[in-house]
Design a protein around this motif. Structure first.
Motif, short mmCIF file in Angstrom:
data_model
loop_
_atom_site.label_atom_id
_atom_site.label_comp_id
_atom_site.label_asym_id
_atom_site.label_seq_id
_atom_site.Cartn_x
_atom_site.Cartn_y
_atom_site.Cartn_z
N THR A 26 0.81 -1.22 0.00
CA THR A 26 0.00 0.00 0.00
C THR A 26 0.84 1.27 0.00
O THR A 26 0.56 2.21 -0.75
CB THR A 26 -0.94 0.01 1.22
OG1 THR A 26 -1.80 -1.13 1.15
CG2 THR A 26 -1.80 1.27 1.24
N TYR A 27 1.90 1.32 0.82
CA TYR A 27 2.61 2.58 1.01
C TYR A 27 3.91 2.71 0.22
O TYR A 27 4.55 3.76 0.25
CB TYR A 27 2.85 2.81 2.51
CG TYR A 27 1.55 2.88 3.26
CD1 TYR A 27 0.59 3.83 2.90
CD2 TYR A 27 1.26 2.00 4.28
CE1 TYR A 27 -0.62 3.89 3.56
CE2 TYR A 27 0.05 2.05 4.94
CZ TYR A 27 -0.89 3.00 4.58
OH TYR A 27 -2.10 3.05 5.22
N THR A 171 -0.57 1.96 9.43
CA THR A 171 -1.33 3.12 8.98
C THR A 171 -1.35 4.22 10.04
O THR A 171 -1.25 5.41 9.72
CB THR A 171 -2.77 2.71 8.62
OG1 THR A 171 -2.72 1.71 7.59
CG2 THR A 171 -3.57 3.90 8.12
N ILE A 172 -1.45 3.82 11.31
CA ILE A 172 -1.52 4.80 12.39
C ILE A 172 -0.18 5.51 12.59
O ILE A 172 -0.12 6.73 12.76
CB ILE A 172 -1.96 4.11 13.71
CG1 ILE A 172 -3.40 3.61 13.59
CG2 ILE A 172 -1.83 5.07 14.89
CD1 ILE A 172 -3.86 2.79 14.78
N ILE A 173 0.91 4.75 12.58
CA ILE A 173 2.21 5.34 12.92
C ILE A 173 2.96 5.88 11.71
O ILE A 173 3.98 6.56 11.88
CB ILE A 173 3.10 4.32 13.65
CG1 ILE A 173 3.54 3.20 12.69
CG2 ILE A 173 2.39 3.74 14.87
CD1 ILE A 173 4.56 2.25 13.29
N LEU A 174 2.49 5.59 10.49
CA LEU A 174 3.22 5.97 9.29
C LEU A 174 3.61 7.45 9.27
O LEU A 174 4.80 7.79 9.24
CB LEU A 174 2.38 5.64 8.05
CG LEU A 174 2.95 6.11 6.71
CD1 LEU A 174 4.20 5.33 6.37
CD2 LEU A 174 1.92 6.00 5.61
N VAL A 175 2.62 8.31 9.30
CA VAL A 175 2.90 9.75 9.21
C VAL A 175 3.69 10.26 10.41
O VAL A 175 4.69 10.96 10.24
CB VAL A 175 1.60 10.55 9.02
CG1 VAL A 175 1.87 12.05 9.06
CG2 VAL A 175 0.94 10.18 7.68
N MET A 269 -6.50 5.69 -0.65
CA MET A 269 -7.15 6.33 0.50
C MET A 269 -6.33 7.52 1.01
O MET A 269 -6.90 8.56 1.39
CB MET A 269 -7.35 5.31 1.61
CG MET A 269 -8.39 5.74 2.64
SD MET A 269 -10.06 5.84 1.94
CE MET A 269 -10.49 4.10 1.85
N PHE A 270 -5.01 7.40 1.03
CA PHE A 270 -4.17 8.51 1.49
C PHE A 270 -4.39 9.74 0.61
O PHE A 270 -4.43 10.87 1.10
CB PHE A 270 -2.70 8.11 1.46
CG PHE A 270 -1.76 9.21 1.84
CD1 PHE A 270 -1.56 9.56 3.17
CD2 PHE A 270 -1.06 9.92 0.86
CE1 PHE A 270 -0.69 10.58 3.52
CE2 PHE A 270 -0.19 10.94 1.20
CZ PHE A 270 0.00 11.27 2.53
N TYR A 271 -4.55 9.50 -0.68
CA TYR A 271 -4.74 10.60 -1.62
C TYR A 271 -6.10 11.28 -1.40
O TYR A 271 -6.24 12.48 -1.62
CB TYR A 271 -4.63 10.10 -3.06
CG TYR A 271 -3.25 9.58 -3.40
CD1 TYR A 271 -2.31 10.39 -4.02
CD2 TYR A 271 -2.87 8.28 -3.06
CE1 TYR A 271 -1.03 9.91 -4.33
CE2 TYR A 271 -1.61 7.80 -3.35
CZ TYR A 271 -0.69 8.62 -3.98
OH TYR A 271 0.56 8.16 -4.26
N MET A 272 -7.10 10.50 -0.96
CA MET A 272 -8.41 11.10 -0.68
C MET A 272 -8.29 12.11 0.47
O MET A 272 -8.80 13.23 0.38
CB MET A 272 -9.43 10.02 -0.32
CG MET A 272 -10.83 10.58 -0.05
SD MET A 272 -12.02 9.35 0.53
CE MET A 272 -11.53 9.17 2.24
#
Length: 642
Positions: A26-27, A171-175, A269-272
């Motif tokens: 995904t990332y 997904t939670i810790i990515l950013v 989803m990230f782009y949304m």
């Protein structure tokens, strides 16, 4: 629960692996489009993004066709550590190290030397992909080796899916992780290369640790069903068996269709949040919702599945996701609606995954009964193969949409045109919605292996094994040796009563449907208690997963099948407790099984115990007791073998 620690360790095994899977599938393209080529001109970076997208798509599609071969290699593995452990460790460590290297931009070459980056990236990616597949196939392929019971398989599958919270943690810790590390090294609050490198290393370390946990914390179980198929399978035989397992194919098809739509949506989803809603800081919601849901869906699935069929669970879950798509299509500017859609989208995915993986697992016995070939890892290699296809589509679609819609580099929500948003929704939501509806219809109308049918399939397989005296090459050799070493087998072999009760001729037995007479050679006993004792010194040939039937072989070479109750196969082991396992030795008089007579009657079945001689024409004559009442250990029969 006697298998608690095995199930617990199995769950941990998927935490690191699912984190690695989510990071890459995904990332990776998010990293490619935002940071991998930072400092390179926009025109050059666009070309490199297209190149990477095309390469990844082509390589992953090519790798797809290798997955069944990988499964066959694992199926043919035979070491003292088992079939799966060597691959869990070796492939797990290799793929984890490579993910860290890839997310470092191949040690920074992506920003300074495109030629050398490309030369190194291609083989590194291929090696990563192959070893990732070995690790994935060996992990999920373990389930039928850990248990053959459909309910216990649901517990392992649920625990593995619960371990999938690793992908939600990502997904939670990515950013936060990427931006924090980037700020630490550059002083800039963005997603830069230092942060992505640290993130790749973190995921790699977690994946290695979890591979070791599952490798050393679980153990394969011996069973007659597995022992009888220890011979190596050629690639020709493997592909023939897979192509003739229609239920495996019909289960795989809707999962593939669903995966295409789901991968495109998840990847975009990230782009949304960043380019459509202009709220990138809220992207953590897409990780928090499935993480929280995972604490409930995984443990709830086995409970719900005791009362509701897999097909019903799958159908309701798919309908919830379809509603989520409709909400996202018509409203992405209302945060409350988006959050509601996220709940309806992410919560059912665990139920869908478990329903599909359990159905695929059950098609192993379906294929064994239909084709005479048992392909554990090969069959379960289908699921990661399908995921890989979906991931390839995701990577390709994400890269293409990002470039076509202008969602790359320094673009912002304000710079995205209405046409770009329309293109985004058409791919991420409309196309995915259609695919989900199609997947639902295929599963409902074409998948036939239900829990009840699987129980009957396993019952029939094990009945064949016990009746035909098949227990694998090792047992056959042991039996041959026992005949040479023990000349007593040429005389009358004693068989003691395995239960207290009153004797009855097989011809007089009335089954649960009112049918009179039981075929075969043997004798029936109407029990007065719920204990089955060993009728001689010997070992267990086969223990049915439903626990109501056990096949035994004496040290003198006499084979018997003890069948507890009539109609009790439908109880799926409820009310039965086994005190021995397949292959285990015992002494005369030891308790082998206990059963709840009251529960059997509550289900509407009979508790009659049938003792069958299963060596067919090898039985020359049998003299049964004339006593109306017997106690365990009393003489029940004397058998002469040819």
């Amino acid at each position: 629960m006697k298998n608690f620690w095995s199930i617990f360790n199995f769950a941990w095994g998927n935490v690191g692996h699912s984190a690695l899977s989510m990071t890459f599938s995904t990332y990776f393209m998010v990293y490619v489009t935002t940071a991998m080529f930072a400092g390179v001109s926009k025109s050059q970076s666009s070309k490199l993004i297209v190149m990477i997208t095309t390469l990844v798509f082509a390589i992953r599609i090519a790798e797809i066709f290798i997955d069944p071969i990988i499964g066959n290699i694992i199926d043919n593995t035979n070491t003292r550590w088992g079939k799966f452990k060597p691959w869990l460790i070796g492939a797990g460590v290799t793929s984890a190290v490579l993910i860290a290297i890839i997310f470092s931009g191949i040690f920074g070459l992506s920003r300074f030397n495109a030629t050398w980056f490309t030369i190194i990236f291609i083989p590194a990616f291929i090696i990563f992909d192959v070893f990732y597949s070995f690790r994935d196939v060996s992990y999920w392929g373990m389930i039928p080796a850990l248990t053959a019971d459909s309910h216990e398989r649901s517990l392992y599958t649920a625990s593995g899916n619960f371990g999938g919270l690793g992908q939600n943690i990502v997904t939670i810790i990515l950013v936060p992780v990427v931006t924090s590390v980037t700020y630490l090294f550059t002083g800039k609050h963005d997603e830069g290369q230092p942060g992505w490198t640290a993130f790749g290393v973190l995921i790699g370390v977690a994946a290695i640790a979890c591979s070791l946990i599952v490798a050393f914390g679980t153990h394969e179980k011996k069973s007659a069903l597995r022992e009888v198929t220890k011979k190596k399978t050629s690639l020709k035989d493997m592909f023939w068996a897979l192509s003739h397992n229609d239920q495996m194919l019909w289960t795989a098809l809707p999962y593939l269709v669903y995966g295409f739509g789901n991968a495109a949506t998840t990847g975009l989803m990230f782009y949304m949040f960043k380019y459509v809603m202009d709220k990138p800081g809220l992207f953590w919601i897409t990780g928090a919702i499935p993480t929280i849901a995972g604490f409930f869906t995984s443990p709830l699935y086995p409970v719900i599945n005791k009362w509701v069929t897999r097909k019903t669970i799958y159908s309701v879950s798919m309908c919830a996701m379809i509603v989520a798509y409709l909400l996202l299509i018509f409203s992405t500017d209302n945060l409350a609606v988006v959050v509601t859609a996220m709940i309806l989208y992410y919560v059912p995915q665990g139920f869908i995954f478990m329903a599909v993986i359990l159905t695929l697992t059950d098609t192993i016995e379906y294929g064994q009964l239909k084709n005479g070939s048992r392909n554990e890892a090969v069959t379960l290699a289908i699921r990661p193969m399908l995921d890989k296809m979906s991931s390839a589509i995701s990577n390709g679609v994400v890269g293409w949409v990002a470039v076509a819609a202008g969602m790359t580099g320094t673009a912002t929500a304000a710079s995205i045109t209405p046409g770009g948003i329309t293109l985004f929704k058409a791919v991420a939501f409309w196309a995915a919605l259609i695919l989900h509806v199609l997947a639902l219809l295929i599963y409902i109308f074409k998948v036939k292996v239900t829990e009840k049918k699987h129980g009957k399939i396993v019952d029939e397989l094990q009945r064949q094994l016990a009746t035909e005296g098949i227990s694998g090459e090792e047992d056959s050799n042991r039996l041959a040796a026992s005949h040479v070493a023990q000349p007593a087998s040429e005389g009358l072999l004693p068989l003691a009563s395995p239960v207290d009760g009153t004797t009855q001729s097989l011809a007089d037995v009335v089954d649960e449907n009112g049918k009179v007479g039981v075929a075969g050679k043997g004798i029936a006993i109407q029990p007065t208690n719920g204990n089955i004792y060993a009728p001689f010194d010997g070992h267990v040939v086969v223990l049915f997963t439903t626990k109501h039937v056990i096949g035994l072989r004496s040290d003198d070479g006499l084979d018997v099948l003890i069948h507890v109750g009539l109609g009790t196969v439908n109880m799926r082991g409820e009310g039965f407790i086994n005190h021995v396992e397949s292959g285990q030795s015992f002494k005369k008089g030891e308790v082998l099984l206990t059963f709840d007579r009251d529960k059997i009657r509550q289900f509407g079945y009979k508790d009659t115990v049938i003792v069958l001689l299963t060596q067919g024409k090898q039985v020359d004559q049998a003299h049964y007791t004339s006593e109306a009442t017997v106690h365990h250990g009393d003489n029940l029969a004397k058998v002469q073998l040819k």
